[in-house]
Design an enzyme around this catalytic site. Structure first.
Site, short mmCIF file in Angstrom:
data_model
loop_
_atom_site.label_atom_id
_atom_site.label_comp_id
_atom_site.label_asym_id
_atom_site.label_seq_id
_atom_site.Cartn_x
_atom_site.Cartn_y
_atom_site.Cartn_z
N LEU A 121 0.85 -1.19 0.00
CA LEU A 121 0.00 0.00 0.00
C LEU A 121 0.88 1.25 0.00
CD1 LEU A 121 -2.80 -0.96 2.58
CD2 LEU A 121 -2.87 -1.11 0.09
N CYS B 7 -5.33 0.25 -9.40
CA CYS B 7 -4.84 0.15 -8.02
C CYS B 7 -4.55 1.44 -7.28
CB CYS B 7 -3.61 -0.74 -7.99
SG CYS B 7 -4.03 -2.42 -8.46
N1 LIG Z 1 -3.42 -5.10 -12.15
C1 LIG Z 1 -2.24 -4.85 -11.64
O1 LIG Z 1 -1.35 -4.33 -12.32
C2 LIG Z 1 -1.93 -5.21 -10.23
C3 LIG Z 1 -2.90 -5.70 -9.37
N2 LIG Z 1 -2.59 -6.05 -8.08
C4 LIG Z 1 -3.60 -6.62 -7.18
O2 LIG Z 1 -3.81 -7.99 -7.58
C5 LIG Z 1 -5.19 -8.35 -7.35
C6 LIG Z 1 -5.79 -8.87 -8.64
O3 LIG Z 1 -5.73 -7.81 -9.59
P1 LIG Z 1 -5.96 -8.10 -11.13
O4 LIG Z 1 -5.23 -9.32 -11.54
O5 LIG Z 1 -5.68 -6.82 -11.82
O6 LIG Z 1 -7.53 -8.37 -11.12
P2 LIG Z 1 -8.40 -9.10 -12.24
O7 LIG Z 1 -9.78 -8.62 -12.08
O8 LIG Z 1 -7.73 -8.95 -13.57
O9 LIG Z 1 -8.31 -10.66 -11.85
C7 LIG Z 1 -8.90 -11.22 -10.73
C8 LIG Z 1 -9.50 -12.56 -11.15
O10 LIG Z 1 -9.93 -13.26 -9.98
C9 LIG Z 1 -11.08 -14.04 -10.35
N3 LIG Z 1 -11.78 -14.44 -9.13
C10 LIG Z 1 -12.43 -13.66 -8.24
N4 LIG Z 1 -12.90 -14.40 -7.23
C11 LIG Z 1 -12.52 -15.68 -7.46
C12 LIG Z 1 -12.69 -16.91 -6.77
N5 LIG Z 1 -13.35 -16.95 -5.59
N6 LIG Z 1 -12.20 -18.04 -7.31
C13 LIG Z 1 -11.53 -18.01 -8.50
N7 LIG Z 1 -11.33 -16.87 -9.20
C14 LIG Z 1 -11.81 -15.72 -8.69
C15 LIG Z 1 -11.86 -13.12 -11.26
O11 LIG Z 1 -12.78 -13.82 -12.08
C16 LIG Z 1 -10.72 -12.44 -12.06
O12 LIG Z 1 -10.48 -13.12 -13.28
C17 LIG Z 1 -5.87 -7.10 -6.80
O13 LIG Z 1 -5.84 -7.18 -5.39
C18 LIG Z 1 -4.96 -5.97 -7.24
O14 LIG Z 1 -5.01 -4.89 -6.34
C19 LIG Z 1 -1.31 -5.94 -7.62
C20 LIG Z 1 -0.30 -5.48 -8.43
C21 LIG Z 1 -0.52 -5.09 -9.80
O1 LIG Z 2 -0.46 -2.26 -7.72
C1 LIG Z 2 -0.58 -2.06 -8.91
O2 LIG Z 2 -1.60 -2.24 -9.57
C2 LIG Z 2 0.55 -1.48 -9.71
O3 LIG Z 2 0.25 -0.08 -9.86
C3 LIG Z 2 1.17 0.65 -10.65
O4 LIG Z 2 1.25 0.08 -11.97
P1 LIG Z 2 0.18 0.43 -13.10
O5 LIG Z 2 -1.03 1.05 -12.48
O6 LIG Z 2 0.00 -0.80 -13.90
O7 LIG Z 2 0.90 1.49 -14.05
P2 LIG Z 2 1.81 2.79 -13.76
O8 LIG Z 2 2.89 2.80 -14.73
O9 LIG Z 2 2.18 2.90 -12.34
O10 LIG Z 2 0.83 3.97 -14.13
C4 LIG Z 2 -0.29 4.30 -13.33
C5 LIG Z 2 -0.92 5.59 -13.82
O11 LIG Z 2 -0.08 6.70 -13.56
C6 LIG Z 2 0.13 7.47 -14.74
N1 LIG Z 2 1.47 8.07 -14.68
C7 LIG Z 2 2.56 7.31 -14.44
C8 LIG Z 2 3.81 7.88 -14.35
C9 LIG Z 2 3.96 9.26 -14.50
O12 LIG Z 2 5.07 9.84 -14.42
N2 LIG Z 2 2.85 10.01 -14.74
C10 LIG Z 2 1.60 9.44 -14.82
O13 LIG Z 2 0.60 10.16 -15.02
C11 LIG Z 2 -0.02 6.45 -15.86
O14 LIG Z 2 -0.31 7.07 -17.08
C12 LIG Z 2 -1.16 5.61 -15.34
O15 LIG Z 2 -2.40 6.23 -15.61
C13 LIG Z 2 2.57 0.53 -10.03
O16 LIG Z 2 3.51 1.19 -10.90
C14 LIG Z 2 2.97 -0.93 -9.85
O17 LIG Z 2 4.22 -0.99 -9.18
C15 LIG Z 2 1.89 -1.64 -9.03
O18 LIG Z 2 2.21 -3.01 -8.90
#
Ligand SMILES: NC(=O)C1=CN([C@@H]2O[C@H](COP(=O)(O)OP(=O)(O)OC[C@H]3O[C@@H](n4cnc5c(N)ncnc54)[C@H](O)[C@@H]3O)[C@@H](O)[C@H]2O)C=CC1
Ligand SMILES: O=C(O)[C@H]1O[C@H](OP(=O)(O)OP(=O)(O)OC[C@H]2O[C@@H](n3ccc(=O)[nH]c3=O)[C@H](O)[C@@H]2O)[C@H](O)[C@@H](O)[C@@H]1O
Length: 480
Positions: free
Chosen positions: A217, A272
């Site tokens: 966080l 996020c």
């Molecule tokens: N998207 C990103 O770049 C990042 C996301 N996170 C965190 O990772 C977590 C997942 O994020 P995303 O992958 O982006 O979400 P997402 O929405 O793409 O994927 C989550 C998946 O979990 C499935 N699901 C939900 N409940 C379930 C259950 N009970 N059994 C089986 N499948 C289930 C859903 O159908 C969905 O496909 C969140 O907590 C997010 O905050 C962390 C770092 C980066």
């Molecule tokens: O927890 C998460 O979901 C992830 O969130 C962000 O990754 P992400 O949201 O995929 O992409 P970023 O590159 O961080 O961009 C986030 C937003 O900020 C904006 N941004 C980024 C950088 C910058 O200098 N200015 C700016 O406006 C981007 O355009 C975008 O809308 C973090 O960079 C990851 O480390 C983290 O794992």
């Protein structure tokens, strides 16, 4: 052979597990999900998410040591290590609505693990969760254990979309938090051994559970704070004639501050940053720390201000109304190199313009018309639930159409609005675009993609975030 199961085949679960499978050929990896369509897509030639380099990784392991399945219970029962990477949306009702994390999906995954497990398991929090979630999960598992032993680890993910594969191949760090008991330390070692296949040991940080949960966080809050800081400066730049790119460069040259993540924009988006900061704010409030909560809340307020400011600039520059005017929106994804639109600033900007009765013609190289229509008609936070559980949009937004390329979108438009920094927008033939627009022709660049000087030479009136204003804009004050 070690068996890994990941619950949740999303943006995190899919790429992360694909890379583990690639780097650890001796480990069997099963990625499971309740969404039948998502799993079908993972098993097809059209993966459910667009991510550079992902196709190659998936293709090289799928069917060998990487499988995608809806048979959640079987794979959970067979696994030694279970990653949980399910949605953790912001609560929309009840206690903590609008701030707290909704752990419904996490809790249901934990209860299912407890129901089907017959052997000891390491359960890994991959989703981003509130601090102390591991304690709650531990309680669910141990109270329903039937003699099975569980160790809970926190292993938050730091990948960014668009560079997920690069980030997973060479992470700045892998963070593993666990209990400080002998069993806890053994579990940490087991997970560390997986990452040690390709991540140098000094980059694998081991901490207690609460530090790992909070670090995730905190990292997102710090990153978002940098963007809000530079965006706040961008408003001051516009008021004073400073250029935000020059200011960012000068500030970022200080090695204590660093150059990355100082690009001014129309606002940050993505699934996020906002969700995790709201969650942090809620945790601070629950712990009797209102000053700390208010400090972080400000990061989101500045982000909202930046999006509003952008819309106001557009409207005020165009004679204080966009009613009936055609505006081309270039880019809808929350950043380049992804088709993801979750919390994209484009949603707020488009809704703002639609509120003033504009007609929008939208082009994004990776976002479908269906997705755009869903996003523009969905309620806040509804997007962060599994796709098949999201409320269907009652009707499409009539004043929005989708174009197949930037030129088509811009034809006959009164203004262009760049909302995603796709590389292709840098090299468009802006003279050709200008010739096909009514005059005066406007460009509002929310990502500082275009060279304002060149576009002004063509004849455009240009607004670029945080850059010196041209005389037209100076005479039209915004009310942010
Ligand atoms: N998207 C990103 O770049 C990042 C996301 N996170 C965190 O990772 C977590 C997942 O994020 P995303 O992958 O982006 O979400 P997402 O929405 O793409 O994927 C989550 C998946 O979990 C499935 N699901 C939900 N409940 C379930 C259950 N009970 N059994 C089986 N499948 C289930 C859903 O159908 C969905 O496909 C969140 O907590 C997010 O905050 C962390 C770092 C980066
Ligand atoms: O927890 C998460 O979901 C992830 O969130 C962000 O990754 P992400 O949201 O995929 O992409 P970023 O590159 O961080 O961009 C986030 C937003 O900020 C904006 N941004 C980024 C950088 C910058 O200098 N200015 C700016 O406006 C981007 O355009 C975008 O809308 C973090 O960079 C990851 O480390 C983290 O794992």
């Amino acid at each position: 052979m070690v068996k890994i199961c990941c619950i949740g085949a999303g943006y995190v679960g899919g790429p992360t597990m694909a890379v583990i499978a690639l780097k650890c050929p001796a480990i069997e990896v099963a990625v499971v999900d309740i969404s039948v369509s998502r799993i079908a897509a993972w098993n097809s030639d059209h993966l459910p998410i667009y991510e550079p380099g992902l196709d190659e990784v998936v293709k090289s392991c799928r069917g060998k040591n990487l499988i995608f399945s809806t048979d959640v219970e079987r794979h959970v029962a067979e696994a030694d290590i279970i990653f949980v990477s399910v949605n953790t949306p912001t609560k929309t009702r009840g206690l903590g609505a609008g701030k707290a994390a909704d752990l419904t999906y996490w809790e249901s995954a934990a209860r299912m693990i407890a129901d089907v497990s017959k052997s000891d398991k390491i359960v890994v929090e991959k989703s981003t969760v509130p601090v102390k979630t591991a304690e709650a999960i531990e309680k669910i598992l141990t109270h329903n254990s039937n003699g099975v032993k569980y160790q809970i680890l926190s292993n938050p993910e730091f990948l960014a979309e668009g560079t997920a594969i690069e980030d997973l191949f060479a992470p700045d760090r892998v963070l593993i938090g666990g209990r400080e008991t002998a069993d806890g330390q053994r579990a940490i070692k087991a997970l560390k051994d997986v990452y040690a296949h390709w991540v140098p040991e000094e980059r694998i940080l081991c901490t207690n559970l609460w530090s790992a949960e909070l670090s995730k966080l905190a990292a997102n809050a710090f990153l978002a704070q940098r963007i809000s800081s530079v965006n706040a400066m961008s408003a001051l730049c516009e008021a004073t004639g400073a250029d935000v790119a020059q200011v960012s460069h000068a500030v970022g040259q200080d090695t204590r501050i660093g150059r990355k993540f100082l690009n001014a924009s129309v606002g940050f988006g993505g699934s996020c940053f906002q969700k995790d900061i709201l969650n942090l704010v809620y945790i601070c409030e629950c712990n009797g720390l209102p000053e700390v909560a208010n400090y972080w809340k400000q990061v989101i307020k500045v982000n909202d201000y930046q999006k509003n400011r952008f819309v106001n600039r557009i409207v005020s520059s165009m004679f204080n109304t966009v009613s009936g005017k055609k505006i081309a929106i270039l880019g809808f994804a929350f950043k380049k190199d992804t088709g993801d639109t979750r919390e994209t600033p484009a949603i707020d900007v488009c809704k703002g313009l639609l509120g003033d009765k504009a007609h929008l013609r939208i082009y994004d190289p990776q976002v479908t018309e269906e997705q755009i229509q869903r996003d523009l008609s969905m309620n806040k936070f509804d997007w962060d639930h599994p796709v098949h559980l999201q409320p269907m949009s009652p009707s499409s937004v009539k004043s929005v159409t989708v174009a197949w390329d930037a030129y088509e979108a811009a034809k006959g438009a009164h203004a262009l609005c760049i909302l995603t920094e796709w590389d292709e927008f840098k090299n468009l033939d802006y003279k050709k675009i200008y010739d096909n627009m009514p005059k005066p022709a406007f460009v509002f660049d929310g990502r500082n993609v275009v060279d304002p000087k060149k576009l002004r030479e063509i004849g455009f009136i240009v607004y670029s975030i945080g850059k010196p204003l041209d005389s037209w804009l100076k005479d039209m004050p915004t009310m942010a």
